[in-house]
Enzyme design. Structure first.
Site, PDB file in Angstrom:
ATOM      1  N   ALA A  46     -82.171 -72.511 -34.045  1.00 34.15           N
ATOM      2  CA  ALA A  46     -83.297 -71.924 -34.752  1.00 34.15           C
ATOM      3  C   ALA A  46     -83.211 -71.746 -36.429  1.00 34.15           C
ATOM      4  CB  ALA A  46     -83.829 -70.645 -34.106  1.00 34.15           C
TER       5      ALA A  46
ATOM      6  N   CYS B  83     -81.479 -81.191 -29.249  1.00 35.30           N
ATOM      7  CA  CYS B  83     -81.357 -79.640 -29.145  1.00 35.30           C
ATOM      8  C   CYS B  83     -82.305 -78.883 -29.923  1.00 35.30           C
ATOM      9  CB  CYS B  83     -79.918 -79.337 -29.803  1.00 35.30           C
ATOM     10  SG  CYS B  83     -78.495 -79.960 -28.709  1.00 35.30           S
ATOM     11  N   PHE B  84     -82.746 -79.184 -31.225  1.00 39.13           N
ATOM     12  CA  PHE B  84     -83.530 -78.269 -31.856  1.00 39.13           C
ATOM     13  C   PHE B  84     -84.667 -78.162 -31.158  1.00 39.13           C
ATOM     14  CE2 PHE B  84     -81.519 -79.281 -36.458  1.00 39.13           C
ATOM     15  CZ  PHE B  84     -80.352 -78.612 -36.156  1.00 39.13           C
TER      16      PHE B  84
HETATM   17  P1  NAD Z   1     -76.447 -85.030 -21.216  1.00 41.47           P
HETATM   18  O1  NAD Z   1     -77.665 -85.224 -20.648  1.00 41.47           O
HETATM   19  O2  NAD Z   1     -75.756 -85.998 -22.292  1.00 41.47           O
HETATM   20  O3  NAD Z   1     -75.140 -84.654 -20.202  1.00 41.47           O
HETATM   21  C1  NAD Z   1     -75.289 -83.824 -18.860  1.00 41.47           C
HETATM   22  C2  NAD Z   1     -74.955 -84.553 -17.995  1.00 41.47           C
HETATM   23  O4  NAD Z   1     -74.841 -83.754 -16.755  1.00 41.47           O
HETATM   24  C3  NAD Z   1     -75.576 -85.741 -17.434  1.00 41.47           C
HETATM   25  O5  NAD Z   1     -74.468 -87.023 -17.328  1.00 41.47           O
HETATM   26  C4  NAD Z   1     -75.793 -85.329 -15.934  1.00 41.47           C
HETATM   27  O6  NAD Z   1     -76.064 -86.578 -14.756  1.00 41.47           O
HETATM   28  C5  NAD Z   1     -74.743 -84.471 -15.653  1.00 41.47           C
HETATM   29  N1  NAD Z   1     -75.080 -83.280 -14.557  1.00 41.47           N
HETATM   30  C6  NAD Z   1     -76.389 -82.532 -14.258  1.00 41.47           C
HETATM   31  N2  NAD Z   1     -76.178 -81.909 -13.420  1.00 41.47           N
HETATM   32  C7  NAD Z   1     -75.037 -82.298 -12.640  1.00 41.47           C
HETATM   33  C8  NAD Z   1     -74.514 -81.868 -11.384  1.00 41.47           C
HETATM   34  N3  NAD Z   1     -74.754 -81.036 -10.587  1.00 41.47           N
HETATM   35  N4  NAD Z   1     -73.238 -82.399 -11.107  1.00 41.47           N
HETATM   36  C9  NAD Z   1     -72.629 -83.330 -11.900  1.00 41.47           C
HETATM   37  N5  NAD Z   1     -73.198 -83.633 -12.994  1.00 41.47           N
HETATM   38  C10 NAD Z   1     -74.394 -83.144 -13.496  1.00 41.47           C
HETATM   39  O7  NAD Z   1     -76.278 -83.667 -22.221  1.00 41.47           O
HETATM   40  P2  NAD Z   1     -75.698 -82.880 -23.176  1.00 41.47           P
HETATM   41  O8  NAD Z   1     -76.301 -83.683 -24.523  1.00 41.47           O
HETATM   42  O9  NAD Z   1     -74.250 -83.410 -22.919  1.00 41.47           O
HETATM   43  O10 NAD Z   1     -75.896 -81.364 -23.222  1.00 41.47           O
HETATM   44  C11 NAD Z   1     -75.594 -80.867 -22.290  1.00 41.47           C
HETATM   45  C12 NAD Z   1     -75.794 -79.356 -22.612  1.00 41.47           C
HETATM   46  O11 NAD Z   1     -75.033 -78.968 -23.926  1.00 41.47           O
HETATM   47  C13 NAD Z   1     -77.130 -78.940 -22.768  1.00 41.47           C
HETATM   48  O12 NAD Z   1     -77.278 -77.881 -22.614  1.00 41.47           O
HETATM   49  C14 NAD Z   1     -77.487 -78.973 -24.435  1.00 41.47           C
HETATM   50  O13 NAD Z   1     -78.414 -78.126 -24.893  1.00 41.47           O
HETATM   51  C15 NAD Z   1     -76.218 -78.499 -24.947  1.00 41.47           C
HETATM   52  N6  NAD Z   1     -75.618 -79.016 -26.234  1.00 41.47           N
HETATM   53  C16 NAD Z   1     -75.909 -80.172 -26.408  1.00 41.47           C
HETATM   54  C17 NAD Z   1     -75.367 -80.762 -27.986  1.00 41.47           C
HETATM   55  C18 NAD Z   1     -75.493 -82.202 -28.430  1.00 41.47           C
HETATM   56  O14 NAD Z   1     -75.364 -82.433 -29.514  1.00 41.47           O
HETATM   57  N7  NAD Z   1     -76.012 -83.200 -27.644  1.00 41.47           N
HETATM   58  C19 NAD Z   1     -74.806 -79.751 -28.628  1.00 41.47           C
HETATM   59  C20 NAD Z   1     -74.661 -78.483 -28.502  1.00 41.47           C
HETATM   60  C21 NAD Z   1     -75.092 -78.072 -27.147  1.00 41.47           C
HETATM   61  C1  UDX Z   2     -77.595 -79.551 -33.762  1.00 37.59           C
HETATM   62  C2  UDX Z   2     -76.755 -78.478 -34.547  1.00 37.59           C
HETATM   63  O1  UDX Z   2     -76.363 -78.800 -35.880  1.00 37.59           O
HETATM   64  C3  UDX Z   2     -75.450 -78.343 -33.807  1.00 37.59           C
HETATM   65  O2  UDX Z   2     -74.700 -77.191 -34.178  1.00 37.59           O
HETATM   66  C4  UDX Z   2     -75.750 -78.077 -32.208  1.00 37.59           C
HETATM   67  O3  UDX Z   2     -74.553 -77.924 -31.467  1.00 37.59           O
HETATM   68  C5  UDX Z   2     -76.670 -79.193 -31.802  1.00 37.59           C
HETATM   69  O4  UDX Z   2     -77.862 -79.238 -32.368  1.00 37.59           O
HETATM   70  P1  UDX Z   2     -77.508 -82.111 -33.728  1.00 37.59           P
HETATM   71  O5  UDX Z   2     -78.817 -82.208 -33.448  1.00 37.59           O
HETATM   72  O6  UDX Z   2     -76.524 -83.218 -33.331  1.00 37.59           O
HETATM   73  O7  UDX Z   2     -76.929 -81.004 -33.946  1.00 37.59           O
HETATM   74  O8  UDX Z   2     -77.718 -82.836 -35.476  1.00 37.59           O
HETATM   75  P2  UDX Z   2     -77.910 -82.263 -37.031  1.00 37.59           P
HETATM   76  O9  UDX Z   2     -76.927 -82.498 -37.897  1.00 37.59           O
HETATM   77  O10 UDX Z   2     -78.156 -80.857 -36.689  1.00 37.59           O
HETATM   78  O11 UDX Z   2     -79.445 -82.736 -37.138  1.00 37.59           O
HETATM   79  C6  UDX Z   2     -80.511 -82.687 -36.358  1.00 37.59           C
HETATM   80  C7  UDX Z   2     -81.786 -83.340 -37.123  1.00 37.59           C
HETATM   81  O12 UDX Z   2     -81.909 -82.740 -38.113  1.00 37.59           O
HETATM   82  C8  UDX Z   2     -81.314 -84.876 -37.133  1.00 37.59           C
HETATM   83  O13 UDX Z   2     -82.596 -85.351 -36.829  1.00 37.59           O
HETATM   84  C9  UDX Z   2     -81.063 -84.950 -38.905  1.00 37.59           C
HETATM   85  O14 UDX Z   2     -81.347 -86.033 -39.296  1.00 37.59           O
HETATM   86  C10 UDX Z   2     -81.939 -83.707 -39.413  1.00 37.59           C
HETATM   87  N1  UDX Z   2     -81.857 -83.089 -40.704  1.00 37.59           N
HETATM   88  C11 UDX Z   2     -80.385 -82.577 -40.826  1.00 37.59           C
HETATM   89  C12 UDX Z   2     -82.539 -83.122 -41.575  1.00 37.59           C
HETATM   90  O15 UDX Z   2     -83.690 -83.570 -41.487  1.00 37.59           O
HETATM   91  N2  UDX Z   2     -82.006 -82.324 -42.750  1.00 37.59           N
HETATM   92  C13 UDX Z   2     -80.884 -81.848 -43.068  1.00 37.59           C
HETATM   93  O16 UDX Z   2     -80.726 -81.384 -44.139  1.00 37.59           O
HETATM   94  C14 UDX Z   2     -80.242 -81.825 -41.943  1.00 37.59           C
END
Ligand code: NAD
Ligand code: UDX
Length: 459
Positions: A222, A273-274
């Site tokens: 946030a 995420c955001f």
């Molecule tokens: P994703 O959708 O890429 O991956 C999740 C995977 O879990 C999918 O491949 C799905 O098939 C699998 N899955 C779901 N239920 C299942 C089950 N019961 N058994 C086996 N597999 C199962 O999601 P993601 O981007 O990796 O995010 C995962 C979590 O991490 C979310 O809560 C997200 O908010 C958090 N997170 C994501 C990021 C990011 O940058 N993507 C960063 C920090 C935290």
């Molecule tokens: C974010 C958080 O940074 C990370 O810590 C968390 O675990 C997952 O969510 P991510 O969404 O992968 O990571 O990328 P981030 O670099 O945060 O960028 C998010 C969005 O904000 C992008 O669309 C990026 O282009 C935009 N952004 C970022 C801006 O518009 N301005 C900036 O100054 C920084």
């Protein structure tokens, strides 16, 4: 030696476990997923996600102590430590639709653990979850004590950002581990601290209670998003006053109390995420009867929506109030540079709005076209996907830079200018390009938070 399992082989589960396996060769790490195509890709030379440095890390550990599998039940039985990294998207149905986190995958994973466990385990929330989810988790997992199995639930949220995931994992600002204060809870915390301590300096490993850990993840996202919405709000004012948002951000960020990062004005933030995490925070505040707090955070999202809409409105009004039938090259589809991920990408929001205006949209991106086509669904039929930016720009009325890929800054814009319909427009939604140079070439240049440079006098 521990058997470590991760349920969910996504953007977080895959890279996180690859780094643990690489740095902790004595532990056996298995990543399982319900999606066989995803697992097959993790086992192949073409990994399911694009992330700089990921190939090398996977190659170093795969087949040695890193394994990918669809056999969820069997690996649950064998595991000592289970990270759960399943998707927690925004609910699209029922109570809290559009705001609350959809916890169904999370709960299914918990029940699967309960059904298949034959020994006590540490279960770790890696997914981003509403504060106090661990309480529900404890209820489910420790509901039946007759079998003598005990589960310790920990929260270990992930802070990696896509595009820099490997660097973020290898050199994290901090690792956060939340657990219960009971002897068994503290022992579990120490077990996970010991894993990270293989490569993370001890002073960067923060331990807290469960609820602080869960809430810190939502709060961190946030705060980051709030900074972007704040500078984007100022970018709108810059465009009215001939202030330059880059100069303002620099001057403001030079204050060491504020700092320079995450002050890059843009067409809006995207990513998986955001938006979802702030909506989740808003929902939680409403749930706990804190409407003022909910409204405060909701404004971060509203400002982001406004910024995306404003970008397209500016395009339409600059192009003589119509883009219908005009060819527009969108430079970028990914939500940020260095990723193929298009979830919540502002590029696709702009694309959809331009399609609504009946523009002829050509999308170009080095890595994200496949995901973009999938995310656009039926609308993809009305978009041309063109990997070559020169071909995308040729014959177009306008270019809009919506993802900050370095490659886009290094193109030959003289040649691009010659290939375009005149008057030629560039809308820079990332302040990536040298606007004065482009103006000198003949372009009409509109960059976020900067006075337009046009060849039409009062336009
Ligand atoms: P994703 O959708 O890429 O991956 C999740 C995977 O879990 C999918 O491949 C799905 O098939 C699998 N899955 C779901 N239920 C299942 C089950 N019961 N058994 C086996 N597999 C199962 O999601 P993601 O981007 O990796 O995010 C995962 C979590 O991490 C979310 O809560 C997200 O908010 C958090 N997170 C994501 C990021 C990011 O940058 N993507 C960063 C920090 C935290
Ligand atoms: C974010 C958080 O940074 C990370 O810590 C968390 O675990 C997952 O969510 P991510 O969404 O992968 O990571 O990328 P981030 O670099 O945060 O960028 C998010 C969005 O904000 C992008 O669309 C990026 O282009 C935009 N952004 C970022 C801006 O518009 N301005 C900036 O100054 C920084």
């Amino acid at each position: 030696m521990a058997n470590i399992l991760c349920i969910g082989a996504g953007y977080v589960g895959g890279p996180t476990m690859a780094v643990i396996a690489k740095t902790c060769p004595e532990h056996r790490v298995v990543v399982v997923d319900a999606n066989p195509a995803r697992i097959a890709a993790w086992q192949s030379d073409r990994l399911p996600i694009y992330e700089p440095g990921l190939d090398e890390v996977v190659r170093a550990a795969r087949g040695r102590n890193l394994f990918f599998s669809t056999e969820v039940d069997r690996h649950i039985a064998e595991a000592d430590i289970i990270f759960v990294s399943v998707n927690t998207n925004t609910k699209t149905f029922g109570q809290g639709a559009g705001k609350a986190a959809d916890l169904q995958y999370w709960e299914k994973a918990a029940r699967q653990i309960l059904e298949n466990a034959t020994s006590s385990k540490i279960v770790i929330e890696k997914s981003t979850l509403p504060v106090r989810t661990a309480e529900a988790m404890e209820c489910i997992l420790n509901s039946d004590s007759s079998h003598g199995i005990h589960f310790d639930i920990l929260s270990n949220p992930e802070f990696l950002a896509e595009g820099s995931a490997i660097q973020d994992l290898e050199q994290p600002d901090r690792v956060l581990i939340g657990g219960r204060g009971t002897p068994s809870g503290q022992k579990a915390v120490q077990t996970i601290v010991d894993i990270y301590a293989h490569w993370v300096p001890r002073e960067r490993i923060i331990t807290t209670n469960l609820w602080s850990s869960e809430l810190s993840k939502l709060t961190a996202n946030a705060f980051l998003a709030q900074r972007i919405s704040s500078i984007n709000a100022i970018s709108a004012l810059c465009e009215k006053t001939e202030a330059d948002v880059t100069e303002v951000a620099h001057a403001v960020g030079a204050d060491s109390r504020i700092g320079p990062r995450f002050l890059q004005a843009s067409v809006g933030f995207g990513g998986s995420c955001f938006r979802k995490d702030i909506l989740n925070l808003v929902y939680l505040c409403e749930h706990y009867a804190l409407p003022e707090v909910a409204a405060y955070w909701e404004q971060v999202i509203k400002m982001n929506d406004y910024q995306q809409e404003r970008f397209v409105s500016n395009m339409v009004s600059a192009m003589f109030n119509t883009v219908a039938g005009k060819r527009i090259a969108l430079f970028g589809a990914a939500f940020k540079a260095n990723t193929g991920d298009t979830r919540e990408s502002p590029a696709l929001a702009v694309c959809r709005e331009l399609l609504d205006e009946h523009a002829d949209v050509i999308l170009t991106d080095p890595y994200a076209l496949e995901n973009a086509a999938e995310d656009l669904g039926e609308q993809a039929a009305h978009v041309t996907f063109e990997p070559d930016p020169y071909a995308a720009a040729a014959g177009s009325h306008a270019i809009a830079v919506v993802t900050e890929w370095r490659q886009f800054a290094e193109l030959d814009y003289e040649a691009i200018y010659r290939s375009m319909v005149k008057p030629a427009f560039i809308f820079d939604g990332r302040n990536l390009l040298d606007r004065r140079k482009l103006f000198g070439m003949g372009f009409n240049v509109y960059a976020i938070g900067k006075p337009p440079l046009t060849h039409f006098g009062a336009a």
